[in-house]
Design an enzyme around this catalytic site. Structure first.
Site, PDB file in Angstrom:
ATOM      1  N   GLU A 160       0.970  -1.146  -0.159  1.00  0.00           N
ATOM      2  CA  GLU A 160      -0.068  -0.008   0.119  1.00  0.00           C
ATOM      3  C   GLU A 160       0.940   1.420   0.142  1.00  0.00           C
ATOM      4  OE1 GLU A 160      -3.092   0.422  -0.181  1.00  0.00           O
ATOM      5  OE2 GLU A 160      -3.998  -1.679   0.327  1.00  0.00           O
TER       6      GLU A 160
ATOM      7  N   GLU B 119       8.640 -21.767   7.287  1.00  0.00           N
ATOM      8  CA  GLU B 119       9.034 -20.732   8.233  1.00  0.00           C
ATOM      9  C   GLU B 119      10.161 -21.337   9.117  1.00  0.00           C
ATOM     10  OE1 GLU B 119       7.077 -21.727  12.551  1.00  0.00           O
ATOM     11  OE2 GLU B 119       5.565 -20.888  10.844  1.00  0.00           O
TER      12      GLU B 119
END
Length: 298
Positions: free
Chosen positions: A81, A112
């Site tokens: 954004e 992960e």
């Protein structure tokens, strides 16, 4: 090792599956609200993180978001954004996500733990960058490896975790602990922990935008107006700030190539785009200071 808060069973979860659907919904909402309340204890550190991000951008550094799983999705949402909201060059914001950014709905959990991938991904980190790392547990190997490498390279480390006194927070220059309560669905950190992370990231990157001079009276004056909605918003901002009719604002925007800040100065009486840009440069991009300088210049 004591059980982490994010892995414990929520007190309201017993018998959850046997309740009416509307009651389940109310319980889930209560969990989200409790998670948001946990953010209030970290507002000072969130502000410090935002300032650190702004300092990195001013100095020409990158913003590097890094995480795994649900935390990676929160990081990606914030990072993507910044160009549209604050006009940051997209190439200055990098996203490192364990296993790579998903191309479909598959997001394997074992990535992960892949510290070799983390080491390879961290090769893009340099001195002066701001590295924003997220891990609900505060112990994710992928995030910890990148944090350690970032520190060694002279980057600034901002760590967000939902459990206190965890390794990620210990590695961070700015440690942001978001002590969310146990998840209503135990261990599902896409819920409360993710909500708290998203709120903290929203706050931190917006504080960065304010510090960089990209916000004026709550308006995103450095936005990239690349669609009809945003072009109309840009014209409304120019009209509001400069106190001119909409048509005059559109003319100023056209002269300023769609950029709100110089368009405001043109609409306020700056005789040409060169002067408007010069005033903004001298004001370090801060519209309010440039407006005051224009009044003095007149």
């Amino acid at each position: 090792m004591p059980q982490r808060q994010t892995e414990q069973l929520h007190a309201a979860a017993r018998g959850l599956d046997a309740r009416p659907i509307e009651e389940i919904g109310a319980t889930l909402l209560a969990g989200q609200l409790d998670a948001l309340r946990a953010v209030s204890s970290a507002t000072v550190d969130i502000a410090r993180g935002g300032q650190l991000m702004a300092e990195a951008v001013r100095a020409g550094g990158q913003l590097v978001y890094a995480a795994a799983g649900s935390s990676g999705l929160m990081a990606m949402a914030d990072a993507c954004e910044l160009a549209g909201t604050f006009g940051l060059p997209p190439e200055r914001t990098r996203i490192l996500m364990a296993g790579g950014i998903p191309k479909d709905a598959a997001m394997p959990g074992d990535t992960e733990d892949d510290t070799q991938e983390a080491e390879a991904a961290a090769s893009i980190i340099g001195k002066g960058d701001a590295v924003i790392l997220l891990s609900a547990s505060g112990r994710t190997p992928y995030a910890l490896k990148i944090a350690a490498i970032a520190r060694d390279r002279g980057a600034h480390v901002i760590g967000l975790a939902n459990n206190p006194e965890t390794p990620l927070l210990a590695l961070a220059d700015v440690a942001i602990c978001l002590p969310t309560p146990p998840e209503v669905i135990s261990g599902s950190t896409r819920m409360g922990a993710g909500t708290a992370q998203k709120a903290a990231l929203n706050m931190m990157s917006t504080i960065m935008g304010v510090a960089l001079g990209h916000v004026h009276d709550g308006m995103m004056v450095n936005l990239r107006a690349d669609n009809d909605k945003l072009r109309d918003r840009a014209a409304r901002m120019v009209a509001d700030i400069a106190s001119v009719p909409h048509e005059q604002a559109e003319t100023a925007l056209a002269t300023a190539n769609g950029r709100v800040k110089p368009a405001v100065l043109l609409a306020m009486g700056a005789p040409n785009l060169t002067l408007a840009e010069d005033l903004l440069t001298k004001a370090d991009g801060r519209l309010r200071a440039a407006m005051a300088a224009l009044h003095s210049h007149a």
